[in-house]
Every structure is written in C-alpha cells, then in structure tokens.
Design a protein around this motif. Structure first.
Motif, short mmCIF file in Angstrom:
data_model
loop_
_atom_site.label_atom_id
_atom_site.label_comp_id
_atom_site.label_asym_id
_atom_site.label_seq_id
_atom_site.Cartn_x
_atom_site.Cartn_y
_atom_site.Cartn_z
N ASN A 132 0.82 -1.21 0.00
CA ASN A 132 0.00 0.00 0.00
C ASN A 132 0.86 1.26 0.00
O ASN A 132 0.57 2.24 -0.71
N LEU A 133 1.93 1.24 0.80
CA LEU A 133 2.82 2.40 0.86
C LEU A 133 3.49 2.63 -0.49
O LEU A 133 3.61 3.78 -0.96
N TYR A 134 3.90 1.56 -1.14
CA TYR A 134 4.53 1.67 -2.46
C TYR A 134 3.55 2.27 -3.47
O TYR A 134 3.90 3.15 -4.27
N GLN A 135 2.31 1.79 -3.45
CA GLN A 135 1.31 2.31 -4.38
C GLN A 135 1.03 3.79 -4.14
O GLN A 135 0.89 4.57 -5.09
N ILE A 136 0.97 4.17 -2.86
CA ILE A 136 0.75 5.59 -2.54
C ILE A 136 1.91 6.44 -3.03
O ILE A 136 1.71 7.51 -3.63
N SER A 137 3.13 5.98 -2.81
CA SER A 137 4.29 6.77 -3.22
C SER A 137 4.38 6.92 -4.73
O SER A 137 4.99 7.88 -5.23
N SER A 138 3.73 6.02 -5.48
CA SER A 138 3.76 6.07 -6.94
C SER A 138 2.64 6.91 -7.53
O SER A 138 2.63 7.17 -8.74
N LYS A 139 1.70 7.37 -6.71
CA LYS A 139 0.56 8.13 -7.22
C LYS A 139 1.00 9.53 -7.68
O LYS A 139 1.86 10.15 -7.06
N SER A 140 0.37 10.01 -8.75
CA SER A 140 0.70 11.34 -9.25
C SER A 140 0.13 12.43 -8.34
O SER A 140 0.64 13.56 -8.31
N ALA A 141 -0.94 12.12 -7.64
CA ALA A 141 -1.53 13.07 -6.69
C ALA A 141 -1.83 12.33 -5.40
O ALA A 141 -2.34 11.20 -5.42
N LYS A 142 -1.51 12.95 -4.29
CA LYS A 142 -1.69 12.32 -2.98
C LYS A 142 -2.52 13.22 -2.07
O LYS A 142 -2.35 14.44 -2.09
N THR A 143 -3.36 12.61 -1.28
CA THR A 143 -4.13 13.33 -0.27
C THR A 143 -3.49 13.07 1.09
O THR A 143 -3.43 11.92 1.54
N ILE A 144 -2.97 14.13 1.70
CA ILE A 144 -2.21 14.00 2.94
C ILE A 144 -2.78 14.96 3.98
O ILE A 144 -3.03 16.13 3.69
N ILE A 145 -3.00 14.44 5.18
CA ILE A 145 -3.41 15.27 6.31
C ILE A 145 -2.18 15.64 7.12
O ILE A 145 -1.45 14.76 7.58
N GLY A 146 -1.94 16.94 7.28
CA GLY A 146 -0.85 17.42 8.12
C GLY A 146 -1.39 17.84 9.47
O GLY A 146 -2.44 18.50 9.56
N LEU A 147 -0.67 17.48 10.54
CA LEU A 147 -1.08 17.81 11.91
C LEU A 147 0.01 18.62 12.60
O LEU A 147 1.20 18.29 12.50
N MET A 148 -0.41 19.64 13.33
CA MET A 148 0.54 20.42 14.12
C MET A 148 -0.10 20.84 15.42
O MET A 148 -1.23 21.35 15.45
N SER A 149 0.62 20.62 16.52
CA SER A 149 0.21 21.12 17.83
C SER A 149 1.42 21.80 18.43
O SER A 149 2.45 21.16 18.67
#
Length: 397
Positions: free
Chosen positions: A7-24
């Motif tokens: 799954n990680l490999y497939q995500i890294s190969s995607k042309s567009a990625k949806t990522i949630i960034g968190l900051m506290s």
C-alpha cells in the motif's frame, strides 16, 4: 509482499496524494488539521489546501500538557500515558473532521503528525558533556494509524538531529519549496511560542536558511497563565495595550548570548521560561512592576529579538518583504512594534496562497510527501541544515 508495504509503495507512486498534516504547538491552542492535495515533489511541488481547522483543546487537556511540558523533572508515568492517549485522541479528532467534511478515511493516503513537543534540548541549552542535540515529541503514531486506519508518518525531527541538525526549525524545508521567488527577497516570519523565520534570497541562488530568533508568544502566554487564571493568552493584546514598556526590564531581558549567536540556531521555552523573566526582573531592580507593564515590555522584547535577527541577515541595500504566520500575527501591539521599527508593512502568507494558521500543518504534510516521493532536494552545506528526508512510518495493521 506485506500488504502495508505494498500500500505504501502504491501511494508513493501516485501522481496526486491526499495527505493530512497535523501540528500542535507549544501554546496548546489545539490541533491544526490540514487536508492537502499534493502533486510533484521538490521544487515542482504543487499544493492545494482543501480543508483546514484548528480543533480546540479542552482546558483540562491543556493543563495535562502543561504538567509535563518543558520540565527537567516530570512524572514519567504521566508522560507514558499521554503518549498513548494523544495518539488515539488525534485519531478521534481526524475522524470527526472527515465526517464533517464528508470524506472517507479510505480517501486519505497519509497522515503526517508532528506530535506534541514536551522538551527541546539542543546542546547549547543542555550543556551536558558527551550528549547530542535532542528533542522529544509525544503522541504515538501507531495509535493514530490504528485508530484511523491510515498510514502515518511522524517524529520528523529525529532524523534532522541524527543527520547533524538541532531538530528545529524545520520551516526551511517547506518555505524553500513553496515560497521561493525569482525576483523578491522574502522573509517568512512565523511567530508561534518561539519566533522563527526563513530567509529566501531571490532567485534561489543559495544562502537560504531557517532560524529561531527568540521568544514569540511563549513568555507572554506563560505570564498571562500565571497572573490571570482562566486565560491562556493576551487576546487582542488587551493587557499589554494597557501597560507601558519598562526600559530597565527590557534591557535585562535582552541581555543573553543567544541573541548574538550565529545562524541558524534553535531555542525553546526551556530557556525563555518564567525563571528567565523573574531573573530579568531581579536584574532590572524593578520588583514592583505592574502586570500590564510586564506584558507591554514582553511584547517589545519579542519584537526586538525578531528585529535584531532580521537586520543581521538583510542589508539596507536589499529590498525585502516579510510574510507573517503564527499566533503572534494576531497581537496588534507586537505587529505594530515590528512594522514601526522595520519600516515595512507585514503581509500574511495568505497573499501567497497559504492560509497562515495552516502553514505549519501544511509543512508536515509536505515533509511526508517528500519522504514518499522526493528526497532529492539539495539544501546546501549550511550547518544544521542536513539534506535528508524525514518521518517514521506507522502502519494501521
């Protein structure tokens, strides 16, 4: 192949990625959650901020964090429990946001979690012979990944330290890729608990760096919490606006070698603490200064640290523009000091397409995107700026 790895490999190969960034951050306001869409990497990175929210912390939870934050001696059991609790709590807040945004968890590729800093210890602060730079963020990413079912990258600062940095500030890695400009010299000033900026000379011709410059909100916040129970910060600078700067106290506050240390450098509330303020009050010979005057002086103290650093790295012959983010941008007294003394109008990063409150959460989403897809950007040979990819992987099952 393990399904998680696949799954990680497939995500890294995607042309567009949806990522949630968190900051506290160290102000404990709440959890910043930025849902971003990325394409490309490095200097070709394109970012779309789809959703952003700050999920406010309860007063009880803020008190729990304060109980273990920036203390050389703390309750180890409490830290252990909070490490697990925060990871699951972050997961619950994310799932709540996804429901509100009508987005399925399966539509999110990656979570990028900064965690909650509880102690920052570069060598120049801890001075313990034989020990390296160090920092500690809690909020276990395995708990977060299991709760949400989403692969999570976390603990970004450790690689930075392992590769020779101090673990902060990491803003350069995002600011350089997002905000560099061919013709405008830029300073990306973030006033959080600690104030830091990234210097971006026009044309990406080298010389870029990020550095902490001193306290932003941290001393003001700490003093408000001590003297005004139930309040966590000086909203709209109501307290500092009612006071007058005490020059003797200001001089004592500025009397520390950190301000003249070379760039880049890092610091934290471990140095700029209530003990630091009380020592300065004692040195100034002003034991009866009013709370309002203390706050007025602290606002100018934060401004002077920022001004001193900016004037060191920008000559008067080079026009530049300052773009502002962080909670300090909402303190009108602090901003007025900066604008009057620098002779420049401060702009929000929103004018460059990134909502200022979301900037740090977007940064960690970008670091995750680089860890997955990029990793080839050369940030030069500046001390404390290793050219590395950052983030540890936690799988959901």
């Amino acid at each position: 192949m393990n399904q998680n790895i696949q799954n990680l490999y497939q995500i890294s190969s995607k042309s567009a990625k949806t990522i949630i960034g968190l900051m506290s951050g160290t102000s404990f306001d709440g959890l910043d959650i930025a849902l971003c869409e990325f394409s490309g990497s490095g200097t070709d990175t394109k970012i779309k901020l789809r959703h952003f929210v700050t999920m406010q912390y309860t007063s009880d939870f803020k008190e729990e964090l304060k109980f273990v934050f920036a203390k050389k001696t703390a309750d180890l059991e409490r830290i252990t429990l909070l490490n697990a609790f925060i990871g699951t709590y972050y997961g619950e807040l994310i799932l709540q946001c996804l429901r509100d945004w009508k987005i399925e968890a399966t539509d999110v590729d990656i979570i990028a979690s900064h965690g909650q800093t509880i102690f920052h210890a570069p060598k120049h602060l801890h001075s313990v012979a034989g020990y390296p730079n160090a920092t500690l963020q809690i909020g276990d990413a395995d708990h977060l990944a299991v709760k949400t079912g989403i692969i999570t990258l976390s603990d970004f600062r450790q690689k930075h330290i392992a590769a020779g940095g101090e673990g902060a500030p990491l803003a350069l890695y995002g600011d350089y890729l997002i905000f560099s400009d061919p013709v405008e010299n830029r300073i990306m000033l973030n006033i959080g608990g600690i104030a830091n900026f990234t210097f971006l000379p026009a044309g990406q011709q080298g010389g870029c760096f990020s550095t902490d410059v001193g306290p932003g909100n941290t001393l003001m916040d700490q003093y408000v919490q001590l003297k005004f129970p139930g309040r966590y910060y000086d909203k709209n600078a109501e307290i500092s606006s009612a006071g007058t700067v005490n020059e003797a106290l200001l001089k004592a506050l500025l009397d520390h070698p950190f301000f003249d240390a070379p760039f880049p450098k890092t610091t934290g509330p471990e140095l700029f603490s209530m003990a630091y303020l009380l020592n300065a009050i004692s040195k100034s010979g002003q034991p009866d200064i009013s709370d309002q005057d203390v706050m007025a002086t602290l606002a100018l103290f934060s401004a002077q640290g920022i001004i001193h650093a900016i004037t060191k790295c920008i000559s008067n012959q080079k026009p530049y523009q300052i773009y502002l983010s962080g909670g300090g941008m909402y303190n009108p007294v602090l901003v007025r000091h900066l604008e009057e003394r620098l002779g420049i109008e401060l702009r929000s990063t929103e004018t460059l397409g990134i909502y200022p409150d979301a900037k740090e959460a977007v940064l960690f989403a970008l670091l995750a995107n680089e860890a997955l897809t990029g990793g080839k950007t050369n940030f030069g040979t500046l001390k404390n700026v290793p050219s590395v990819s950052m983030g540890k992987v936690s799988f959901p099952y």
